[in-house]
Scaffold this active site. Structure first.
Site, PDB file in Angstrom:
ATOM      1  N   ARG A 172       0.824  -1.215   0.000  1.00 62.86           N
ATOM      2  CA  ARG A 172       0.000   0.000   0.000  1.00 62.86           C
ATOM      3  C   ARG A 172       0.859   1.265   0.000  1.00 62.86           C
ATOM      4  NH1 ARG A 172      -2.314  -3.607  -1.447  1.00 62.86           N
ATOM      5  NH2 ARG A 172      -4.240  -4.550  -0.663  1.00 62.86           N
ATOM      6  N   SER A 222     -11.503  -1.759   2.370  1.00 61.86           N
ATOM      7  CA  SER A 222     -10.846  -2.108   3.633  1.00 61.86           C
ATOM      8  C   SER A 222     -10.453  -0.836   4.377  1.00 61.86           C
ATOM      9  CB  SER A 222      -9.606  -2.965   3.368  1.00 61.86           C
ATOM     10  OG  SER A 222      -9.964  -4.188   2.764  1.00 61.86           O
ATOM     11  N   GLU A 292      -6.184   2.492   6.212  1.00 64.74           N
ATOM     12  CA  GLU A 292      -5.839   2.440   4.793  1.00 64.74           C
ATOM     13  C   GLU A 292      -6.546   3.558   4.060  1.00 64.74           C
ATOM     14  OE1 GLU A 292      -6.793  -0.716   1.280  1.00 64.74           O
ATOM     15  OE2 GLU A 292      -5.542  -1.463   2.911  1.00 64.74           O
TER      16      GLU A 292
END
Length: 296
Positions: A172, A222, A292
Site C-alpha cells: 500500500r 478495507s 488504509e
C-alpha cells in the site's frame, strides 16, 4: 485561486464551484469543494497545476474517491478530478491507461485483448491513478506486479516519467504517496492468455467478493492496512466490534474489515468509529491499526 483565473488559463475547462464531495466519494459523505476541475487533457492538467503553483496552492487529486474520507465541512482547496483522463491504448502485450480509467475498465480491456495479469484488479473500485498511488491489490495480485512505467507531472506541471525502482512500490505504498506528483497514465506489461479463461477467473473473484464483502453499502473498502503478522478484520471481530455503530457508520456485520455507511452517516461518525476500533483493538491485543483510508 478563483474560478476566473483558472478559466482564463484554461478556456473551456469544466469547472464547478461548491461541488459536493459526497457525490465523488464512495463513502457518500463530505461537504463541498471550493472548486472542482475536470481536465479533459494532459495539457489542461498541466495548466491547472501551473496556476495552482503560481497561486501557492496545493490541489487535491481525486479519482473515483474510493479510498478517501472527505470532511463534513468541505475543502477550501482546488480539487482536480481525473475521471475524464480515461483513455486506454493497447500496444501488443502492454496497455497504457489514463489515470482516470477505472480498474474494472482496464481489467475488462485486458480480458478482451486476451491479456492476463489483471484479473485481480477487476473488482477494485478505484481508478488506475489512485490504485497506483497505493499499490492497490487483491487476491494475491498487486499493481506493482504489472506496472512498468508511470507518466506524471510534478506540482509545477513539468512532465516526469518514473520506472522500475523509482516507483518504490511496497505494501500500500509507492513513490507517489507524498503527493509530489500527479499521475497522467500508467503502462502495464501483461502476458498473452485465453479470454474465456481470464473472464472465468474474473467472474470467480467477483463472486468471492460479493459473498464476503458488504458491497451493498457505501464504504471505502478495507478501512485498515494489514498489520504485520495479523489480519485487521479478524482482530476487529475477535475484539467483539462487529456491528459497532456510531450514528450511521457501522462495522460491517458481513466483513469486520469494512466500516460502512448504513445511511445518513457523517464523516464525523466514521472518524469516531475508526478511532473507537483503533482504541479497542490496541487495548485488547496491543496491535495498532493504521487506516488504509486516506483521511482528507
Amino acid at each position: 485561486m478563483n474560478q476566473d483565473v483558472l478559466l482564463s488559463l484554461c478556456p473551456g475547462l469544466e469547472l464547478q464551484s461548491q461541488e459536493p464531495l459526497s457525490a465523488h466519494t464512495t463513502f457518500r459523505v463530505g461537504g463541498s469543494a471550493k472548486l472542482m476541475a475536470f481536465p479533459r487533457s494532459e495539457e489542461e492538467m498541466a495548466a491547472i497545476l501551473q496556476a495552482c503553483s503560481a497561486a501557492g496552492e496545493v490541489p487535491l487529486i481525486l479519482g473515483n474517491g474510493s479510498n478517501v474520507l472527505a470532511p463534513d465541512q468541505g475543502l477550501e482547496q482546488v480539487v482536480i478530478c481525473t475521471k475524464n483522463l480515461s483513455e486506454i491504448k493497447i500496444q501488443g502485450s502492454c496497455i497504457i491507461a489514463g489515470a482516470g480509467c477505472t480498474m474494472a475498465k482496464l481489467a475488462t480491456a485486458a480480458c478482451s485483448a486476451g491479456l492476463t495479469g489483471l484479473e485481480f484488479a477487476h473488482g477494485i473500485p478505484g481508478t488506475v491513478g489512485g490504485g497506483t498511488v497505493m499499490n492497490a491489490g487483491a487476491y494475491g495480485g498487486e499493481l506493482k506486479d504489472v506496472i512498468t512505467e508511470v507518466r506524471c507531472l510534478d506540482l509545477q506541471g513539468t512532465p516526469v516519467i518514473k520506472r522500475g525502482d523509482e516507483l518504490d512500490f511496497g505494501y500500500r505504498h509507492s513513490c507517489f504517496d507524498n503527493g509530489d506528483y500527479v499521475i497522467l497514465s500508467v503502462t502495464v506489461q501483461l502476458q498473452p492468455g485465453d479470454s474465456a479463461q481470464i473472464k472465468a477467473q474474473m467472474d470467480t473473484l467477483a463472486t468471492r467478493r460479493r459473498d464476503s464483502q458488504p458491497l451493498e453499502y457505501p464504504s471505502a473498502g478495507s478501512t485498515f492496512k494489514r498489520p504485520a503478522g495479523h489480519y485487521a478484520a479478524k482482530l476487529i471481530q475477535d475484539c467483539g466490534l462487529k456491528g459497532r455503530s456510531v450514528g450511521g457508520a457501522q462495522v460491517s456485520t458481513k466483513h469486520a474489515g469494512f466500516v460502512i455507511n448504513t445511511g445518513g452517516a457523517t464523516s464525523r461518525d466514521i472518524l469516531q468509529l475508526i478511532q473507537e476500533i483503533q482504541d479497542e483493538v490496541l487495548r485488547q491485543t496491543g496491535v495498532a491499526l493504521e487506516p488504509e483510508v486516506k483521511l482528507l
